[in-house]
Enzyme design. Structure first.
Site, PDB file in Angstrom:
ATOM      1  N   HIS A 128       0.697  -1.292   0.064  1.00 48.34           N
ATOM      2  CA  HIS A 128      -0.053   0.051  -0.082  1.00 48.34           C
ATOM      3  C   HIS A 128       0.839   1.341   0.121  1.00 48.34           C
ATOM      4  CE1 HIS A 128      -2.962   3.097   1.110  1.00 48.34           C
ATOM      5  NE2 HIS A 128      -1.866   3.386   1.849  1.00 48.34           N
ATOM      6  N   HIS A 133       1.404   5.047  -2.541  1.00 45.80           N
ATOM      7  CA  HIS A 133       1.523   6.414  -2.509  1.00 45.80           C
ATOM      8  C   HIS A 133       2.911   7.263  -3.259  1.00 45.80           C
ATOM      9  CE1 HIS A 133      -1.036   7.268   0.860  1.00 45.80           C
ATOM     10  NE2 HIS A 133      -0.884   6.189   1.432  1.00 45.80           N
ATOM     11  N   GLU A 174      -5.775   9.328   0.313  1.00 46.23           N
ATOM     12  CA  GLU A 174      -6.480   7.851   0.006  1.00 46.23           C
ATOM     13  C   GLU A 174      -7.238   7.543  -0.764  1.00 46.23           C
ATOM     14  OE1 GLU A 174      -4.372   5.857   1.481  1.00 46.23           O
ATOM     15  OE2 GLU A 174      -3.482   6.919   3.146  1.00 46.23           O
ATOM     16  N   SER A 193      -4.162   0.465  -4.589  1.00 48.91           N
ATOM     17  CA  SER A 193      -3.681  -0.432  -3.886  1.00 48.91           C
ATOM     18  C   SER A 193      -4.848  -1.792  -3.478  1.00 48.91           C
ATOM     19  CB  SER A 193      -2.857  -0.177  -2.619  1.00 48.91           C
ATOM     20  OG  SER A 193      -3.584   0.372  -1.506  1.00 48.91           O
TER      21      SER A 193
HETATM   22 FE    FE Z   1      -1.965   5.299   2.881  1.00 46.95          FE
END
Ligand code: FE
Ligand code: PHE
Length: 288
Positions: A128, A133, A174, A193
């Site tokens: 993730h 990111h 997010e 993700s």
């Molecule tokens: Fe995160």
């Protein structure tokens, strides 16, 4: 804690909570889990994630096989936008997190999920954190936004408005969507993700999709344990950086005096609605 990682346990974190990655210590199976997740996401993210995300993956060579070694990606990322990735054992305290971001360091978990948890885990793992990111941190405007967020976090903390600022992170970094010339696209790390939420957020009739508005977002709850019931759609990354460059002091005061808050499925008069969801998914989940 979800996953036991002996290479975390054997270390004493530094005062900024960082640990060493000790890349040599990942097992063959751990690298294979990364490869499985990577291949699965790449096949579904085409024409769903923003081009900037795909471009970032390529710039950092994140698909070269196995869990990335920070000593390979950090020099590239540093040269591009001045960011680097640091390893932390678990979620870190808010002030530590903000201090890392404010200094262009992105804190990533070291551990990777087990093959039995490919679809769901409670804590962010290295897949993730790095796959989700880090590609966006190669984009200068997004890199600037993330640093500004870190500095803003430190301010929000002193003004007692952390909860509201956290909602901005949630609904942009997010779970953010963006309207581009080619169509609606994903840039949020929590979505890219996730194999389930990637098609869901764009194509399901269930969730609301509403044009991004800073104050609206800061007044809106979120849920952490299932697909989102509402997504906020930005027009451009420049817009996102622009609206967050203003001093939030007056906004924070308003949020303190007018306690209006919105639920996950609320639609208000001021909303520019791209899609008014039927919430069928959420209702079915609640009935289970
Ligand atoms: Fe995160
Ligand atoms: N402009 C915000 C403030 O005055 C800081 C901030 C920037 C917050 C970017 C979030 C994102 O506090």
């Amino acid at each position: 804690m979800g996953v036991h990682d002996p290479v975390i346990d054997e270390q004493t974190p530094a005062s900024d909570f960082t640990i060493e990655q000790r890349w040599d210590r990942y097992t063959t199976e751990e690298h294979a889990v990364w490869d499985t997740l990577y291949a699965r996401q790449i096949s579904i993210l085409k024409n769903r994630a923003v081009d900037e995300f795909h471009h970032g993956l390529g710039l950092l060579d994140l698909g070269s096989g196995g869990i990335p070694d920070l000593s390979d990606i950090n020099p590239k990322l540093k040269a591009l936008t001045g960011w680097e990735v640091v390893m932390v054992p678990h979620l870190v305290p808010d002030d530590v997190f903000f201090d890392h971001l404010a200094n262009r360091r992105f804190p990533s978990g070291r551990f990777i999920r087990k093959r039995s948890q490919l679809d769901y885990l409670e804590e962010p793992d290295i897949f993730h954190d790095i796959f989700g990111h880090v590609p966006m941190l190669t984009l200068p405007v997004f890199a600037d936004y993330m640093q500004a967020y870190g500095k803003g976090g430190q301010r929000a903390q002193t003004m007692g408005r952390l909860k509201e600022l956290a909602r901005l992170y949630w609904y942009t970094v997010e779970f953010g969507l963006i309207q581009q010339a080619e169509g609606l696209r994903i840039y949020g790390a929590g979505i890219v993700s996730s194999a389930g939420e990637t098609p869901f957020c764009l194509e399901s009739d269930s969730p609301n999709r509403i044009r991004f508005d800073l104050e609206r977002v800061m007044r809106t709850d979120y849920k952490i344990d299932d697909f989102q019931q509402v997504y906020f759609v930005i027009d451009s990354f420049d817009q996102l950086l622009d609206v967050t460059q203003q001093d939030f002091t007056a906004l924070y005061e308003r949020l303190g005096t007018d306690m209006t808050r919105f639920g996950l499925t609320d639609i208000i008069d001021a909303d520019e609605v791209y899609h008014h969801g039927d919430q069928a998914y959420a209702q079915a989940a609640a009935a289970r």
